[in-house]
Design an enzyme around this catalytic site. Structure first.
Site, mmCIF file in Angstrom:
data_model
loop_
_atom_site.group_PDB
_atom_site.id
_atom_site.type_symbol
_atom_site.label_atom_id
_atom_site.label_comp_id
_atom_site.label_asym_id
_atom_site.label_seq_id
_atom_site.Cartn_x
_atom_site.Cartn_y
_atom_site.Cartn_z
ATOM 1 N N GLU A 283 0.832 -1.217 0.000
ATOM 2 C CA GLU A 283 0.000 0.000 0.000
ATOM 3 C C GLU A 283 0.862 1.261 0.000
ATOM 4 O O GLU A 283 0.754 2.089 0.895
ATOM 5 C CB GLU A 283 -0.910 -0.010 1.232
ATOM 6 C CG GLU A 283 -1.775 -1.249 1.373
ATOM 7 C CD GLU A 283 -2.467 -1.347 2.741
ATOM 8 O OE1 GLU A 283 -2.139 -0.559 3.653
ATOM 9 O OE2 GLU A 283 -3.332 -2.222 2.886
ATOM 10 N N PRO A 284 1.725 1.435 -0.991
ATOM 11 C CA PRO A 284 2.579 2.619 -0.982
ATOM 12 C C PRO A 284 1.760 3.872 -1.294
ATOM 13 O O PRO A 284 0.886 3.854 -2.146
ATOM 14 C CB PRO A 284 3.577 2.339 -2.114
ATOM 15 C CG PRO A 284 2.824 1.461 -3.060
ATOM 16 C CD PRO A 284 1.914 0.606 -2.207
ATOM 17 N N ARG A 286 3.152 7.670 -0.099
ATOM 18 C CA ARG A 286 4.181 8.698 -0.196
ATOM 19 C C ARG A 286 5.273 8.370 -1.212
ATOM 20 O O ARG A 286 5.676 9.226 -1.997
ATOM 21 C CB ARG A 286 4.829 8.855 1.200
ATOM 22 C CG ARG A 286 5.839 9.968 1.320
ATOM 23 C CD ARG A 286 6.578 9.870 2.667
ATOM 24 N NE ARG A 286 5.677 9.595 3.770
ATOM 25 C CZ ARG A 286 5.118 10.540 4.527
ATOM 26 N NH1 ARG A 286 5.383 11.797 4.322
ATOM 27 N NH2 ARG A 286 4.302 10.190 5.516
ATOM 28 N N CYS A 354 -3.587 33.167 10.237
ATOM 29 C CA CYS A 354 -3.409 33.757 11.561
ATOM 30 C C CYS A 354 -3.131 32.698 12.617
ATOM 31 O O CYS A 354 -3.974 32.388 13.458
ATOM 32 C CB CYS A 354 -4.635 34.569 11.916
ATOM 33 S SG CYS A 354 -4.856 35.894 10.736
ATOM 34 N N TYR A 383 0.310 13.932 0.913
ATOM 35 C CA TYR A 383 -0.143 14.587 2.139
ATOM 36 C C TYR A 383 -0.015 16.103 2.033
ATOM 37 O O TYR A 383 0.253 16.793 3.009
ATOM 38 C CB TYR A 383 0.595 14.010 3.370
ATOM 39 C CG TYR A 383 0.482 12.505 3.412
ATOM 40 C CD1 TYR A 383 -0.731 11.902 3.709
ATOM 41 C CD2 TYR A 383 1.558 11.683 3.064
ATOM 42 C CE1 TYR A 383 -0.871 10.524 3.692
ATOM 43 C CE2 TYR A 383 1.431 10.305 3.038
ATOM 44 C CZ TYR A 383 0.212 9.728 3.349
ATOM 45 O OH TYR A 383 0.071 8.371 3.322
#
Ligand SMILES: *Cc1c(COP(=O)(O)O)cnc(C)c1O
Length: 425
Positions: A283-284, A286, A354, A383
């Site tokens: 399940e790669p 990144r 802010c 991400y």
């Protein structure tokens, strides 16, 4: 010194930063900033590395949708033969819209699957449910029975293996909320085998994210292997081992050779699974997409407070939250490689939101950036957009995918009307 080949598609040509041959200044002018820019070629290359290293064993890459869930990226990966690892009914629907034929190669992970999500996955005849608790198993059995379906399951076991990474993205130890204690798993499988609508078919493990060492993967899969052998001796037909995702990348400018890294990772996994005769699922997330993407931003202002120098960009933590959330490091490059007359300055690069947590870099030595300059935050393909929010009533950035020298808008910039659409006065 000869530079090592870049693990990224973002390189200078004639002192101008390009992505797979396309000039980033031109992209900023055409599509505006902040802008996520991805290289299709770079994603293909990473998928190809993994597929080549595992070619000798039956395997499926189930890309972790949460890393970057843009439909065009999913479609690209489906076209490369990837399946998908989903964690919600929303992600299931994304796979359906990107490439319906890929639903058969979906694994469904997550500790809190809701009834409607389970029902949708059953109707879609996905490959495998990664079940994370006994309570979930009961619900899955009821829903499968009601709809006359059989759910292939793997228990996501918690192997109690330590992997060096940020505590928020470490998942494989007993104190984490994920999975079922591997000590109890055999017992739970026996129970599962008696439940209507449930077919135990695999064992699954995922120990965390951004893990650079190979040993934790080997260690946890060794434990999984022992369990598979026990389960088979109990008479269960276990055909799948899901090794999860989590394989990491280098976010800095240290030398990083993706091909060599994948080779080491794959060799360790192949060696642990040798002779077990399972279909390997991975399940790669990144590893496939992070370095293929960057966030392109324009400098709004610079200012000085006491001794501190600030560079204020039009991108902010709502567009890319990794620095604020995980103290993550992203390299920053000016889009125009400025000649020696620009001094190096130690700056904080911050967004307009802010919050003092709204920073991309602190006390970073960078070539001086001035108002109007373009810069990129590298390694933002995973991400990044998928964690974007509307905080401060800011719209989501646009996204472009570069393929064969052409830039294609894969998500237009949101408008304020998009933002207000669900609200009632
Ligand atoms: C997040 C996640 C992944 C992907 O992790 P990466 O570090 O992006 O490879 C894979 N599987 C599961 C269950 C996850 O939660």
């Amino acid at each position: 010194m000869s530079p090592s080949p870049s693990p990224r598609p973002f390189v200078y040509a004639d002192h101008r930063l390009t992505c797979s041959g396309v000039d980033l200044t031109a992209l900023a002018e055409e599509f505006g900033t902040p802008l996520y820019v991805y290289s299709a070629e770079a994603i293909r290359e990473r998928a190809g590395l993994l597929q080549a290293e595992f070619a000798s064993i039956p395997h499926t890459l189930c890309y972790a949708v949460k890393a970057n869930s843009s439909l065009a990226i999913l479609k690209l990966l489906a076209g490369l033969g990837c399946g998908f690892d989903i964690v919600s009914g929303g992600e299931l629907e994304r796979v359906r819209r990107a490439e319906p034929s890929a639903l058969r190669q979906v694994v469904f992970s997550g500790v809190g699957k809701q009834v409607w999500e389970i029902d949708a996955a059953l109707q879609s005849e996905i490959l495998l449910f990664n079940v994370e608790s006994e309570a979930e198993l009961e619900v899955l059995s009821q829903r499968a029975s009601l709809s006359g379906k059989t759910a292939r399951i793997a228990l996501r076991v918690n192997p109690d293996v330590f992997a060096e990474t940020h505590p928020y993205i470490s998942t494989g130890m007993r104190e984490h909320k994920f999975g079922i204690d591997i000590q109890r798993a055999r017992h739970v499988y026996q129970h599962a085998a008696r439940l209507p609508g449930i077919e135990p078919a695999g064992v699954s493990v995922h120990i965390g994210s951004q893990i650079r060492a190979v040993e934790p993967f080997a260690q946890s899969l060794q434990r999984v292997r022992c369990l598979v052998e026990e389960l088979r001796s109990d008479g269960l037909s276990i055909r799948y081992v899901d090794g999860g995702g989590g394989f990491g990348i280098e976010y800095g400018f240290e030398a990083f050779d993706p091909a060599a890294s994948v080779a080491a990772y794959a060799a360790a996994i192949r060696s642990v699974l040798q002779g077990l005769h399972v279909h390997l699922l991975l399940e790669p997330g990144r590893f496939l997409v992070a370095q293929a993407g960057a966030l392109l931003t324009r400098v709004l202002y610079t200012k000085q407070n006491g001794a501190k120098h600030f560079v204020i960009t039009d991108a902010a933590m709502n567009d890319l939250i990794r620095p604020a959330l995980y103290q993550a490091h992203h390299e920053i490059l000016p889009v125009l490689e400025t000649s020696p007359q620009r001094p190096t300055v130690t700056v904080d690069v911050v967004g307009p939101v802010c919050e003092s947590g709204d920073f991309f870099a602190r006390d970073r030595a960078l070539p001086e950036l001035r108002s109007g300059d373009l810069a990129v935050l590298l390694d933002a393909g995973a991400y990044g957009f998928s964690l974007a929010s509307h905080y401060n009533t800011r719209v989501h950035p646009a996204e472009v995918l570069i393929d064969q020298g052409q830039a294609r808008l894969i998500r237009r910039r949101e408008t304020l009307d998009d933002l207000f659409a669900p609200e009632l006065l």
